[in-house]
Design a protein around this motif. Structure first.
Motif, PDB file in Angstrom:
ATOM      1  N   SER A 186      18.976  63.110  70.806  1.00  0.00           N
ATOM      2  CA  SER A 186      17.852  62.214  70.550  1.00  0.00           C
ATOM      3  C   SER A 186      18.310  60.758  70.456  1.00  0.00           C
ATOM      4  O   SER A 186      17.577  59.853  70.854  1.00  0.00           O
ATOM      5  N   ALA A 187      19.534  60.511  69.968  1.00  0.00           N
ATOM      6  CA  ALA A 187      20.048  59.141  69.938  1.00  0.00           C
ATOM      7  C   ALA A 187      20.286  58.623  71.351  1.00  0.00           C
ATOM      8  O   ALA A 187      19.968  57.467  71.661  1.00  0.00           O
ATOM      9  N   LEU A 200      23.586  68.720  64.854  1.00  0.00           N
ATOM     10  CA  LEU A 200      24.441  67.671  65.409  1.00  0.00           C
ATOM     11  C   LEU A 200      24.107  67.417  66.874  1.00  0.00           C
ATOM     12  O   LEU A 200      23.986  66.266  67.305  1.00  0.00           O
ATOM     13  N   ILE A 201      23.927  68.479  67.632  1.00  0.00           N
ATOM     14  CA  ILE A 201      23.576  68.335  69.051  1.00  0.00           C
ATOM     15  C   ILE A 201      22.219  67.663  69.202  1.00  0.00           C
ATOM     16  O   ILE A 201      22.044  66.760  70.037  1.00  0.00           O
ATOM     17  N   ILE A 222      14.071  57.669  65.362  1.00  0.00           N
ATOM     18  CA  ILE A 222      13.649  58.237  64.071  1.00  0.00           C
ATOM     19  C   ILE A 222      14.028  59.715  64.014  1.00  0.00           C
ATOM     20  O   ILE A 222      14.538  60.193  62.998  1.00  0.00           O
ATOM     21  N   ALA A 223      13.803  60.426  65.109  1.00  0.00           N
ATOM     22  CA  ALA A 223      14.176  61.842  65.160  1.00  0.00           C
ATOM     23  C   ALA A 223      15.683  62.005  65.004  1.00  0.00           C
ATOM     24  O   ALA A 223      16.151  62.940  64.347  1.00  0.00           O
ATOM     25  N   SER A 224      16.442  61.087  65.571  1.00  0.00           N
ATOM     26  CA  SER A 224      17.893  61.139  65.437  1.00  0.00           C
ATOM     27  C   SER A 224      18.314  60.980  63.974  1.00  0.00           C
ATOM     28  O   SER A 224      19.211  61.683  63.504  1.00  0.00           O
ATOM     29  N   GLY A 225      17.659  60.092  63.261  1.00  0.00           N
ATOM     30  CA  GLY A 225      17.952  59.922  61.836  1.00  0.00           C
ATOM     31  C   GLY A 225      17.600  61.152  61.025  1.00  0.00           C
ATOM     32  O   GLY A 225      18.355  61.561  60.127  1.00  0.00           O
ATOM     33  N   VAL A 226      16.481  61.772  61.357  1.00  0.00           N
ATOM     34  CA  VAL A 226      16.064  62.990  60.644  1.00  0.00           C
ATOM     35  C   VAL A 226      17.057  64.121  60.912  1.00  0.00           C
ATOM     36  O   VAL A 226      17.492  64.818  59.989  1.00  0.00           O
ATOM     37  N   PHE A 227      17.442  64.300  62.180  1.00  0.00           N
ATOM     38  CA  PHE A 227      18.382  65.362  62.518  1.00  0.00           C
ATOM     39  C   PHE A 227      19.761  65.105  61.906  1.00  0.00           C
ATOM     40  O   PHE A 227      20.462  66.044  61.524  1.00  0.00           O
TER      41      PHE A 227
END
Length: 59
Positions: free
Chosen positions: A15-16, A9-10, A33-38
């Motif tokens: 990343s967002a 979550l963090i 994209i990294a935010s979506g993956v996380f």
């Protein structure tokens, strides 16, 4: 919530935020994209930890 889920979550939130604050298109897209993956990994960690309960009785 498990420690792994909190970590994902963090990472998703950080990343967002970095994706929104970055002015360059290429690195900003990578952060989003990294935010979506996380975020997906966060949901999987919640499901794996059985913290999402389903109550079939509607009150």
């Amino acid at each position: 919530m498990s420690r792994i889920a909190k970590g994902f979550l963090i990472l998703a939130v950080l990343s967002a935020v970095l994706g929104c604050l970055t002015t360059e298109n290429s690195s900003g897209d990578a952060f989003l994209i990294a935010s979506g993956v996380f975020s997906g990994l966060f949901l999987l960690a919640l499901i794996a930890g059985r913290k999402i309960k389903f109550d079939p009785v509607l009150r």
